[in-house]
Design a protein around this motif. Structure first.
Motif, short mmCIF file in Angstrom:
data_model
loop_
_atom_site.label_atom_id
_atom_site.label_comp_id
_atom_site.label_asym_id
_atom_site.label_seq_id
_atom_site.Cartn_x
_atom_site.Cartn_y
_atom_site.Cartn_z
N TYR A 240 0.82 -1.21 0.00
CA TYR A 240 0.00 0.00 0.00
C TYR A 240 0.86 1.26 0.00
O TYR A 240 1.81 1.39 0.76
CB TYR A 240 -0.91 0.01 1.23
CG TYR A 240 -1.71 1.29 1.38
CD1 TYR A 240 -2.84 1.52 0.60
CD2 TYR A 240 -1.33 2.27 2.30
CE1 TYR A 240 -3.57 2.69 0.72
CE2 TYR A 240 -2.05 3.44 2.43
CZ TYR A 240 -3.17 3.65 1.64
OH TYR A 240 -3.90 4.80 1.77
N SER A 241 0.48 2.20 -0.89
CA SER A 241 1.16 3.49 -0.91
C SER A 241 0.17 4.64 -0.79
O SER A 241 0.58 5.77 -0.58
CB SER A 241 1.99 3.64 -2.18
OG SER A 241 1.16 3.55 -3.34
N GLY A 242 -1.12 4.36 -0.94
CA GLY A 242 -2.13 5.40 -0.84
C GLY A 242 -2.07 6.37 -1.99
O GLY A 242 -1.64 7.52 -1.83
N ARG A 243 -2.49 5.94 -3.16
CA ARG A 243 -2.34 6.75 -4.37
C ARG A 243 -3.50 7.72 -4.50
O ARG A 243 -4.39 7.55 -5.34
CB ARG A 243 -2.25 5.84 -5.60
CG ARG A 243 -1.09 4.86 -5.51
CD ARG A 243 -0.94 4.06 -6.78
NE ARG A 243 0.08 3.04 -6.61
CZ ARG A 243 0.56 2.29 -7.59
NH1 ARG A 243 0.12 2.47 -8.83
NH2 ARG A 243 1.46 1.36 -7.35
N GLY A 244 -3.49 8.72 -3.65
CA GLY A 244 -4.58 9.66 -3.71
C GLY A 244 -4.36 10.90 -2.88
O GLY A 244 -3.45 10.97 -2.05
N LEU A 245 -5.20 11.87 -3.15
CA LEU A 245 -5.32 13.06 -2.31
C LEU A 245 -6.60 12.86 -1.51
O LEU A 245 -7.69 12.77 -2.08
CB LEU A 245 -5.41 14.32 -3.17
CG LEU A 245 -5.76 15.61 -2.43
CD1 LEU A 245 -4.69 15.96 -1.40
CD2 LEU A 245 -5.96 16.76 -3.42
N PHE A 246 -6.46 12.79 -0.20
CA PHE A 246 -7.59 12.43 0.64
C PHE A 246 -8.03 13.64 1.46
O PHE A 246 -7.28 14.15 2.30
CB PHE A 246 -7.22 11.27 1.56
CG PHE A 246 -6.75 10.05 0.80
CD1 PHE A 246 -7.65 9.29 0.08
CD2 PHE A 246 -5.40 9.70 0.78
CE1 PHE A 246 -7.22 8.18 -0.64
CE2 PHE A 246 -4.96 8.60 0.07
CZ PHE A 246 -5.87 7.84 -0.65
N LEU A 247 -9.23 14.12 1.16
CA LEU A 247 -9.77 15.31 1.82
C LEU A 247 -10.48 14.92 3.11
O LEU A 247 -11.00 13.82 3.26
CB LEU A 247 -10.76 16.00 0.88
CG LEU A 247 -10.27 16.36 -0.53
CD1 LEU A 247 -11.37 17.11 -1.27
CD2 LEU A 247 -8.99 17.19 -0.46
N ASP A 248 -10.51 15.88 4.03
CA ASP A 248 -11.25 15.69 5.28
C ASP A 248 -12.68 16.18 5.09
O ASP A 248 -12.90 17.37 4.87
CB ASP A 248 -10.58 16.47 6.42
CG ASP A 248 -9.21 15.92 6.77
OD1 ASP A 248 -9.05 14.70 6.78
OD2 ASP A 248 -8.30 16.74 7.01
N PRO A 249 -13.65 15.30 5.17
CA PRO A 249 -15.03 15.72 4.89
C PRO A 249 -15.76 16.20 6.14
O PRO A 249 -15.52 15.71 7.25
CB PRO A 249 -15.68 14.43 4.37
CG PRO A 249 -14.98 13.35 5.15
CD PRO A 249 -13.56 13.82 5.34
N PRO A 250 -16.67 17.14 6.00
CA PRO A 250 -17.56 17.52 7.11
C PRO A 250 -18.65 16.46 7.26
O PRO A 250 -19.10 15.86 6.28
CB PRO A 250 -18.15 18.86 6.65
CG PRO A 250 -18.09 18.80 5.16
CD PRO A 250 -16.90 17.97 4.80
N THR A 251 -19.05 16.20 8.48
CA THR A 251 -20.04 15.16 8.73
C THR A 251 -21.27 15.75 9.43
O THR A 251 -21.21 16.82 10.04
CB THR A 251 -19.46 14.04 9.60
OG1 THR A 251 -19.00 14.58 10.85
CG2 THR A 251 -18.30 13.35 8.89
#
Length: 772
Positions: free
Chosen positions: A513-524
């Motif tokens: 695993y390398s995490g191929r992404g831009l991961f945003l913090d979502p509001p809940t």
């Protein structure tokens, strides 16, 4: 209080689709291949064989006829009550030093008003005491209890009798009588207590409500004794009845039928290949004045063999159930499970399923029993909660298996695949999708979606340069995804790359695993203290005094499109643009080639409701940048959230979407990736190298497609899905809003999420309980 509120909700539900079935007493259901094949004769002969048995020693036989018509002139319970003692006396040996006292009783619980005054004495228990088996002193007492639950005068099918005589007997009431009878402990002096339930008419004859006999008693799944038909044409009716029982999940313990000189029993034994015991009885005398004493005497050896076969069946069943916990620990490797933390005694042994409940094998107070166990996670979120759908799915899958077996899919078409594609495109894909790509599970559907999105992005952004689609600087190009923290898209390697770091993607689980992404913090969004609350991530700086919509009084306000012009919308747009700009400046060779989100609800990530406004703005921004949008609806699709597709709640459509789980009603794996025509066109050319080179041997298998077609039609039909508001094509809210709000106000409840069929309650945890 939390427990009381949840119990209140459960009590408002209909009668449990599964039932408690004690196993200490061998219990069998007598079904008939047709009316008039001798079910009651078999019941009486079996009762006599049991009560005269020395091995095993049987102390009590309890007989129940739930539905009786033609009453009181015709009463099967009264026949068993009267004939069994006579048979015991006739067959007993006077030379035996051991005498037996038989206490027998007969009672009718609910006679129809049409029976009139004749019903009064029949309500009271009739009793009889006889002694048989020897000239010496009585050494033991045995019990024969015969009972009729509902009785009507007219000798017609129960559904007609109930209608004509004005005495209904609903399925729940009939099943309640049966369950109460099963739980009664019949008292004799030592030995086993057996129970025999005799059905009415044939296997598929209607009960009082119109439900078929095989469906009416399915929650109990009692092992079946099938009384076949020895007449001309009886082979066909017997096999039809046998397969009808198997299709509904019954175990047929024995087939027994009258021999009318046509050798039906021999053919059935050969055809069934010894899968079940087949017993032939002498021909039944047709003289109505014959008391059948000689026939029962001639048949006694057959009934003794039947008794032994049933005893063996019961013991083998108990042995299998008792061994399953141990064997499972020795042989199985469970998903998401640390085996060291699972004691053998905590393994749940599942005997069957009916509707929303498992029938689980338990030993309580040294008593073996099958108990209903509510499937709270809907078998990992796959179940469409209806026992009738379970039967329909089994029937359609059986038809597809018999018609097709399996068909390899490339360049082929069969009706189940074509029709299910049509209903998918006319439902969850309506208005945007034009193509259906089948696969086997949700994770694989995601992998396919990523391949589709990456190709579309490559074409739209000139990465595929010339007519041969050769790739510029192939080794320097890296595609990544835009996704959300807390997301989960499956456990295959590619799907894991498209989700943020978590325990599932750690080095222990996925060293690649390398995490191929831009991961945003979502509001809940969550419910607490009866209000819908918006929680903004720390990475999204904001001024609380200028935030005009962080609390809502209803779910409708959360999803209202008027929020598109709120300060929250401005905040979300600024955050998204900032993140995308920073990424684009960080590298010339890395591209965000797809947006992948779970619309509205993140399932495995903790049942988090993402603010729909945030996701709507995110989708809009990606589409403006020609970044293909993937909706992972493996969890949320097919009415989970109260609408057929979660895109209806967001008010926007994807380019690609993935479906599984509920798609087949929870009976067989199948997944589908839907795409727009533009995405499909990005793979078209005269070279096979540009085709989507992906698939598996069981792509679009007919059984799965047939199940999907049936399930999707079932969900969308208000005559079968009674929770569906056909005028608005939305489900009525499953969860009582008042109860949900009460739950959210409890001090030990951290948050509640409730939408459609989903209700998630997170409890506050501190100290040693945190993280459990």
């Amino acid at each position: 209080m939390l427990r009381r509120l949840l119990l209140r909700f459960r009590q408002r539900r209909y009668y449990s689709a599964a039932a408690t079935v004690p196993l200490s007493a061998p219990t069998f259901a007598v079904f008939g291949a047709n009316t008039g094949v001798g079910k009651t004769l078999v019941s009486a002969g079996l009762a006599a064989a049991l009560l005269s048995s020395r091995s095993p020693s049987v102390s009590a036989v309890s007989y129940l006829k739930p539905l009786q018509t033609g009453y009181p002139a015709d009463s099967d319970a009264r026949f068993v009550f009267a004939r069994t003692p006579a048979l015991l006396r006739a067959s007993s040996s006077s030379s035996s030093p051991r005498a037996t006292r038989l206490v027998s009783s007969c009672r009718t619980l609910f006679p129809s008003p049409a029976v009139g005054a004749e019903a009064e004495p029949l309500r009271e228990s009739q009793e009889n005491v006889v002694t048989y088996g020897g000239d010496g002193a009585v050494e033991e007492t045995k019990v024969l209890s015969c009972r009729t639950a509902y009785a009507w005068r007219e000798p017609v099918s129960p559904h007609l009798a109930a209608e004509r005589e004005g005495m209904a007997a609903g399925d729940d009431e009939v099943r309640g009588c049966v369950e109460q009878w099963l739980l009664e402990e019949d008292v004799g002096e030592g030995g086993e207590a057996w129970k025999v339930l005799e059905t009415a008419g044939g296997v598929a004859s209607p009960g009082a409500s119109g439900a078929l006999q095989c469906d009416l008693y399915r929650p109990f799944r009692l092992p079946a004794i099938l009384v076949g038909d020895g007449r001309l044409g009886g082979i066909s009716s017997t096999l039809s009845a046998y397969e009808t029982l198997l299709l509904r999940g019954y175990d047929v313990s024995a087939v027994i039928l009258e021999d009318r000189g046509l050798s039906n029993d021999k053919f059935l034994l050969s055809f069934l290949r010894n899968r079940v015991h087949v017993h032939g009885l002498p021909q039944i005398p047709e003289d109505p004045l014959d008391d059948l004493t000689d026939w029962f005497s001639e048949s006694s050896s057959v009934f003794n063999v039947l008794k032994d076969a049933l005893q063996s069946f019961h013991l083998n069943r108990i042995e299998r159930l008792n061994s399953m916990q141990r064997k499972s620990k020795d042989l199985l490797w469970w998903p998401f499970t640390q085996h060291n933390l699972v004691p053998q005694e905590s393994v749940t042994v599942i005997d069957s399923r009916c509707g929303e409940n498992f029938s689980a094998y338990k030993i309580k107070d040294n008593k073996m029993m099958l108990v209903p166990q509510f499937d709270a996670c809907a078998s990992w979120w796959t179940q469409g909660p209806d026992s009738n759908l379970q039967i329909e799915l089994a029937r359609d899958m059986g038809y597809a298996a018999a018609r097709y077996g399996h068909v390899m899919f490339p360049e082929n078409v069969h009706e189940p695949a074509l029709h299910s594609a049509e209903i998918l495109l006319g439902g969850v894909g309506k208005g945007w999708a034009s193509r259906v790509y089948y696969s086997d599970n949700g994770s694989t559907a995601i992998e396919i979606a990523l391949k589709m999105a990456f190709r579309k992005f490559s074409l739209d952004h000139g990465i595929l340069a010339d007519s041969e689609n050769s790739i510029k600087n192939e080794r320097n190009i890296q595609f990544k995804v835009l996704a959300l923290n807390g997301s989960y898209h499956g456990d295959t390697l590619g799907a894991m790359e498209a989700q943020a770091p978590s325990a599932y993607t750690s080095f222990l689980q996925q060293p690649w695993y390398s995490g191929r992404g831009l991961f945003l913090d979502p509001p809940t969004v969550y419910i607490k203290s009866e209000m819908y609350n918006l929680s903004l991530p720390l990475s999204m700086p904001h001024d609380p005094q200028t935030s005009d919509d962080t609390c809502f009084s209803s779910q409708a306000e959360v999803f209202c499109k008027s929020r598109d012009k709120s300060s929250a919308a401005d905040l979300y747009l600024s955050y998204i643009n900032q993140q995308l700009s920073e990424f684009s400046l960080s590298s010339n060779s890395e591209y965000l080639a797809a947006l992948i989100i779970e619309p509205v609800i993140q399932g495995a990530g903790g049942m988090l409701m993402i603010d729909p406004l945030f996701q709507r703005i995110l989708v809009s921004e990606c589409k403006s940048r020609k970044i293909p949008v993937i909706f992972d609806e493996v969890f949320t699709g097919f009415w989970r959230l109260g609408v057929e597709s979660a895109s209806e709640l967001l008010g926007c459509s994807p380019d690609i979407a993935c479906y599984a789980k509920l798609m087949t009603g929870g009976i067989i794996p199948l997944a589908a990736t839907l795409a727009t025509e533009e995405v499909f066109e990005s793979f078209r050319s005269d070279s096979k190298l540009t085709a989507l080179l992906h698939g598996h041997s069981y792509t679009a298998h007919p059984m799965g497609c047939a199940a999907a077609l049936k399930a999707i039609q079932w969900y969308r039909d208000p005559s079968t899905n009674l929770n569906l508001d056909a005028n608005h094509m939305k489900l009525q809210e499953l969860w009582d809003n008042a109860i949900v709000k009460q739950l959210s106000s409890l001090p030990n409840v951290k948050r509640v999420v409730s939408i459609g069929t989903l209700c998630a309650i997170e409890l506050k945890a501190e100290g040693l309980d945190a993280g459990r």
